[in-house]
Design a protein around this motif. Structure first.
Motif, PDB file in Angstrom:
ATOM      1  N   GLY A 267       0.838  -1.189   0.000  1.00 17.96           N
ATOM      2  CA  GLY A 267       0.000   0.000   0.000  1.00 17.96           C
ATOM      3  C   GLY A 267       0.875   1.242   0.000  1.00 17.96           C
ATOM      4  N   ILE A 268       0.427   2.290  -0.682  1.00 18.99           N
ATOM      5  CA  ILE A 268       1.227   3.510  -0.803  1.00 18.99           C
ATOM      6  C   ILE A 268       0.424   4.712  -0.315  1.00 18.99           C
ATOM      7  CG2 ILE A 268       2.531   4.995  -2.367  1.00 18.99           C
ATOM      8  CD1 ILE A 268       2.773   2.678  -4.295  1.00 18.99           C
ATOM      9  N   VAL A 269       1.060   5.519   0.512  1.00 15.69           N
ATOM     10  CA  VAL A 269       0.473   6.778   0.977  1.00 15.69           C
ATOM     11  C   VAL A 269       1.398   7.912   0.564  1.00 15.69           C
ATOM     12  CG1 VAL A 269      -0.241   8.139   2.971  1.00 15.69           C
ATOM     13  CG2 VAL A 269      -0.665   5.678   2.933  1.00 15.69           C
ATOM     14  N   ARG A 270       0.888   8.860  -0.175  1.00 17.20           N
ATOM     15  CA  ARG A 270       1.666  10.033  -0.562  1.00 17.20           C
ATOM     16  C   ARG A 270       1.551  11.094   0.535  1.00 17.20           C
ATOM     17  NH1 ARG A 270       2.663  12.727  -5.593  1.00 17.20           N
ATOM     18  NH2 ARG A 270       1.224  11.358  -6.715  1.00 17.20           N
ATOM     19  N   VAL A 271       2.688  11.635   0.931  1.00 16.46           N
ATOM     20  CA  VAL A 271       2.672  12.782   1.848  1.00 16.46           C
ATOM     21  C   VAL A 271       2.416  14.014   0.990  1.00 16.46           C
ATOM     22  CG1 VAL A 271       3.942  14.116   3.560  1.00 16.46           C
ATOM     23  CG2 VAL A 271       4.293  11.643   3.397  1.00 16.46           C
ATOM     24  N   GLN A 272       1.248  14.593   1.128  1.00 14.53           N
ATOM     25  CA  GLN A 272       0.817  15.661   0.224  1.00 14.53           C
ATOM     26  C   GLN A 272       1.761  16.862   0.261  1.00 14.53           C
ATOM     27  OE1 GLN A 272      -3.293  16.492   1.138  1.00 14.53           O
ATOM     28  NE2 GLN A 272      -3.984  14.504   0.408  1.00 14.53           N
ATOM     29  N   ASP A 273       1.937  17.443  -0.940  1.00 16.73           N
ATOM     30  CA  ASP A 273       2.786  18.632  -1.135  1.00 16.73           C
ATOM     31  C   ASP A 273       4.259  18.343  -0.862  1.00 16.73           C
ATOM     32  OD1 ASP A 273       0.481  20.181  -1.715  1.00 16.73           O
ATOM     33  OD2 ASP A 273       0.149  20.479   0.429  1.00 16.73           O
ATOM     34  N   THR A 274       4.659  17.071  -0.951  1.00 15.42           N
ATOM     35  CA  THR A 274       6.063  16.700  -0.806  1.00 15.42           C
ATOM     36  C   THR A 274       6.384  15.624  -1.843  1.00 15.42           C
ATOM     37  OG1 THR A 274       5.847  14.808   0.707  1.00 15.42           O
ATOM     38  CG2 THR A 274       5.786  17.013   1.695  1.00 15.42           C
ATOM     39  N   SER A 275       7.640  15.227  -1.891  1.00 16.30           N
ATOM     40  CA  SER A 275       8.062  14.129  -2.769  1.00 16.30           C
ATOM     41  C   SER A 275       8.205  12.832  -1.983  1.00 16.30           C
ATOM     42  CB  SER A 275       9.405  14.477  -3.427  1.00 16.30           C
ATOM     43  OG  SER A 275      10.386  14.758  -2.441  1.00 16.30           O
ATOM     44  N   ILE A 276       7.635  12.803  -0.779  1.00 15.56           N
ATOM     45  CA  ILE A 276       7.786  11.657   0.118  1.00 15.56           C
ATOM     46  C   ILE A 276       6.597  10.708  -0.015  1.00 15.56           C
ATOM     47  CG2 ILE A 276       7.896  10.954   2.543  1.00 15.56           C
ATOM     48  CD1 ILE A 276       9.464  13.499   3.106  1.00 15.56           C
ATOM     49  N   HIS A 277       6.904   9.409  -0.037  1.00 15.64           N
ATOM     50  CA  HIS A 277       5.880   8.372  -0.043  1.00 15.64           C
ATOM     51  C   HIS A 277       6.193   7.366   1.056  1.00 15.64           C
ATOM     52  CE1 HIS A 277       5.850   9.955  -4.158  1.00 15.64           C
ATOM     53  NE2 HIS A 277       4.576   9.642  -4.165  1.00 15.64           N
TER      54      HIS A 277
ATOM     55  N   PHE B 168      -5.818   4.849   8.028  1.00 15.74           N
ATOM     56  CA  PHE B 168      -5.257   5.401   9.272  1.00 15.74           C
ATOM     57  C   PHE B 168      -4.008   6.232   8.987  1.00 15.74           C
ATOM     58  CE2 PHE B 168      -1.798   4.717  12.337  1.00 15.74           C
ATOM     59  CZ  PHE B 168      -2.269   5.468  13.403  1.00 15.74           C
ATOM     60  N   LEU B 169      -3.087   5.689   8.186  1.00 14.69           N
ATOM     61  CA  LEU B 169      -1.851   6.410   7.883  1.00 14.69           C
ATOM     62  C   LEU B 169      -2.137   7.718   7.161  1.00 14.69           C
ATOM     63  CD1 LEU B 169       0.453   3.456   6.757  1.00 14.69           C
ATOM     64  CD2 LEU B 169       0.664   4.805   8.843  1.00 14.69           C
ATOM     65  N   HIS B 170      -3.052   7.676   6.208  1.00  9.58           N
ATOM     66  CA  HIS B 170      -3.392   8.877   5.448  1.00  9.58           C
ATOM     67  C   HIS B 170      -3.951   9.961   6.377  1.00  9.58           C
ATOM     68  CE1 HIS B 170      -4.555  11.282   2.002  1.00  9.58           C
ATOM     69  NE2 HIS B 170      -5.814  11.291   2.404  1.00  9.58           N
ATOM     70  N   GLN B 171      -4.815   9.563   7.307  1.00 10.77           N
ATOM     71  CA  GLN B 171      -5.390  10.533   8.233  1.00 10.77           C
ATOM     72  C   GLN B 171      -4.329  11.069   9.188  1.00 10.77           C
ATOM     73  OE1 GLN B 171      -8.932   9.166  10.136  1.00 10.77           O
ATOM     74  NE2 GLN B 171      -9.346  11.108  11.126  1.00 10.77           N
ATOM     75  N   ALA B 172      -3.436  10.186   9.662  1.00 11.09           N
ATOM     76  CA  ALA B 172      -2.410  10.613  10.609  1.00 11.09           C
ATOM     77  C   ALA B 172      -1.395  11.547   9.959  1.00 11.09           C
ATOM     78  CB  ALA B 172      -1.693   9.389  11.189  1.00 11.09           C
ATOM     79  N   ILE B 173      -1.068  11.282   8.684  1.00 13.11           N
ATOM     80  CA  ILE B 173      -0.010  12.042   8.016  1.00 13.11           C
ATOM     81  C   ILE B 173      -0.550  13.285   7.324  1.00 13.11           C
ATOM     82  CG2 ILE B 173       1.645  11.954   6.103  1.00 13.11           C
ATOM     83  CD1 ILE B 173       1.998   8.959   6.817  1.00 13.11           C
ATOM     84  N   ASN B 174      -1.678  13.127   6.635  1.00 14.22           N
ATOM     85  CA  ASN B 174      -2.216  14.232   5.831  1.00 14.22           C
ATOM     86  C   ASN B 174      -3.418  14.933   6.457  1.00 14.22           C
ATOM     87  OD1 ASN B 174      -0.382  13.939   3.600  1.00 14.22           O
ATOM     88  ND2 ASN B 174      -1.497  12.084   3.015  1.00 14.22           N
TER      89      ASN B 174
END
Length: 394
Positions: free
Chosen positions: A65-75, A129-135
């Protein structure tokens, strides 16, 4: 946020592998940290990755599974995760996928076996969960399963309460159920998608309970039992894998407390068994023994296998295997082993930066010179000439 420590803490708490990427640069890898092996293959993150999290896999048995950190180049990539216990076939698929030499097999096997078993629905919940915690943004299950979205009425009431008598009679006919099993058996994902768009999952069974939630669970168990016995196993999925998956899915279903989640899990289950049947589907004109031998060879290109190994795998003699290969494919098992290794070498030359020595060792050739000679004899180009040619084309 300190993403590096976040990933380390997540892995420590869940035992689910995590990879932190900045573009193509790997900032952290749970697999590398625990096993202490080099990174043999670059992680691939699609250019068109959506803003919400998504699944990614090369093999149906190995999920990421992949989560993009919005407005960055980090995944953040979580995985691999597996629905079943680690079989030799899954282990070899992972080694091939990551271009890991056979010599590292034991380390990788120990690590993979320590990962909690997880299906796509559970993986989706982790990604949410990760998407909500990070973004700091919510994400719905419908983002992961867009082809099936139950209506509000389906989720709030008994799944059959709003269906007309005519629809009930049509959708619950035996012929339609048999069609579903045949689609799974043939491993036809496109036809499955078309079928499920025509016939909602919530009306594929007769009433079996007064509670809407219990009804949904009973329907799930009924469906998966028939899928395994009438579709998947006749479609080529091994009995061991089919029944282990069925047990995993039933256990997960019993834990769920919403009809929406059960219906989503059932959709996911149907797609998974269809994928596995498609992967195991025997082409016309090829016997099951030859087909199983071909699959065994393709999944062991990174091992020093022989015709004896192939024969032992299907519990027949080497002469039997040799005769079957010559009769059905027109070549010997040894020639097919060589062909598969050389085709794998082409992929490694095209898509990785592995040296000729690394490729030769990975594919278990006796020497680099032998590998180069075999490659040139087959393709009329040396490995380096082939790599340069493909680089010009691409």
């Amino acid at each position: 946020m300190d993403y590096l420590n976040f990933c380390k803490s997540y892995f420590s708490a869940t035992s689910i592998p995590v990879n932190l990427l900045d573009n193509v640069n790997i900032l952290y890898s749970s697999v590398r940290t625990v096993t202490n092996i080099p990174q043999y293959n670059d992680y691939y993150v699609p250019d068109d990755l959506p803003n919400f999290p998504c699944f990614s896999h090369y093999d149906p048995s190995i999920e990421y599974g992949i989560v993009r950190v919005q407005d960055t180049s980090i995944h953040i990539v979580i995985g691999p995760v597996f629905e079943t216990e680690i079989t030799p076939e899954i282990l070899n698929a992972y080694l091939r996928e990551n271009k890991i030499p056979f010599s590292e097999r034991d380390k990788i096997q120990d690590f993979l076996c320590s990962i909690p078993r997880m299906n796509q629905l559970q993986l989706a919940k982790h990604l949410i969960f990760l998407h909500q915690a990070i973004n700091n943004e919510t994400c719905e299950l419908s983002h992961f399963f867009p082809d099936y979205t139950p209506s509000a009425d389906d989720m709030a009431t008994n799944t059959r309460s709003n269906i007309g008598d005519e629809a009930k009679e049509y959708f619950n006919t035996y012929s339609n159920e048999l069609r579903l099993y045949e689609i799974i058996k043939m491993g036809n994902e496109e036809e499955l998608e078309s079928y499920l768009n025509q016939i909602p999952l919530s009306i594929l069974a007769k009433p079996m309970a007064t509670s809407a939630l219990r009804q949904a669970k009973n329907m799930f168990i009924s469906t998966i039992t028939n899928i395994v016995m009438i579709g998947a196993i006749p479609g080529g999925v091994s009995t061991e894998v089919a029944f282990e998956l069925m047990g995993q899915y039933v256990q997960e279903c019993e834990k769920l407390q919403s009809i929406h989640e059960i219906e989503t899990l059932r959709y996911n289950m149907l797609v998974k068994f269809c994928q596995l049947s498609g992967k195991s589907h025997i082409p016309l004109g090829v016997s099951s023994d030859v087909f199983n031998s071909m699959n065994f060879i393709r999944s062991h290109t990174n091992e020093p296998i022989t015709v004896t190994d192939v024969a032992d795998n299907i519990e027949h003699s080497t002469s039997y295997v040799t005769n079957c290969f010559r009769k059905e494919l027109g070549i010997s098992p040894g020639a097919y082993i060589s062909r598969c290794k050389l085709e794998e070498a082409k992929s490694l030359l095209m898509y990785t930066n592995m040296s000729l020595t690394e490729i030769s060792n990975y594919l278990c050739y006796s020497s680099q010179s032998y590998f180069q000679n075999a490659f040139k004899k087959k393709f009329q180009l040396t490995p380096l000439q082939y790599r340069k040619k493909m680089q010009r084309i691409n």
